[in-house]
Design a protein around this motif. Structure first.
Motif, PDB file in Angstrom:
ATOM      1  N   ASP A 134       0.828  -1.207   0.000  1.00 23.99           N
ATOM      2  CA  ASP A 134       0.000   0.000   0.000  1.00 23.99           C
ATOM      3  C   ASP A 134       0.862   1.257   0.000  1.00 23.99           C
ATOM      4  N   LYS A 175       2.159   1.699  -3.506  1.00 24.06           N
ATOM      5  CA  LYS A 175       1.067   2.170  -4.372  1.00 24.06           C
ATOM      6  C   LYS A 175       0.817   3.663  -4.173  1.00 24.06           C
ATOM      7  N   GLN A 230       1.378   6.862  -6.886  1.00 29.52           N
ATOM      8  CA  GLN A 230       0.311   7.793  -7.246  1.00 29.52           C
ATOM      9  C   GLN A 230       0.626   9.232  -6.864  1.00 29.52           C
TER      10      GLN A 230
END
Length: 97
Positions: free
Chosen positions: A35, A38, A42
C-alpha cells in the motif's frame, strides 16, 4: 478436530476476538508495504521524490496496532450475531450451516 476443540461447533467469543485480532494484524503486516508503494506511485511528485523504496515499513507498527482491535471487534461481533441469527432463522434457509 472437533473433539480436541471440545466438540462444540460454535466459536467462542474469546476465540473470535483473538482470531480477529491476529487476522487483522497479519493482513496489515502483509499489505502495508504494498500500500505504501502504491501510494508513492500515485504521488504527484513521482515515486522517487516521494521516497521510493526507502522506509516502506515506516508506520507499520502503529497501523498494525490500530487494526487489531477493529478486526477483533468485527470478528467477535460477527460470530456472536451469526449465532443469535441462526437460532431465529428456519433450517431450510441455511441448510449448509
Amino acid at each position: 478436530f472437533e473433539q480436541r476443540m471440545g466438540g462444540d461447533k460454535e466459536t467462542s467469543f474469546r476465540v473470535a476476538l483473538v482470531a480477529g485480532g491476529a487476522a487483522g494484524t497479519a493482513v496489515d503486516v502483509a499489505l502495508f508495504p504494498i500500500d505504501t508503494i502504491k501510494t508513492r506511485l500515485q504521488a504527484p511528485e513521482g515515486f522517487l521524490k516521494s521516497g521510493g523504496f526507502r522506509g516502506i515499513y515506516n508506520g507499520l507498527a502503529s497501523a498494525a496496532a490500530g487494526s487489531a482491535p477493529g478486526a477483533a471487534l468485527f470478528f467477535s461481533t460477527y460470530e456472536m450475531m451469526k449465532k443469535r441469527m441462526m437460532d431465529r432463522i428456519e433450517d431450510r434457509y441455511h441448510p449448509a450451516c
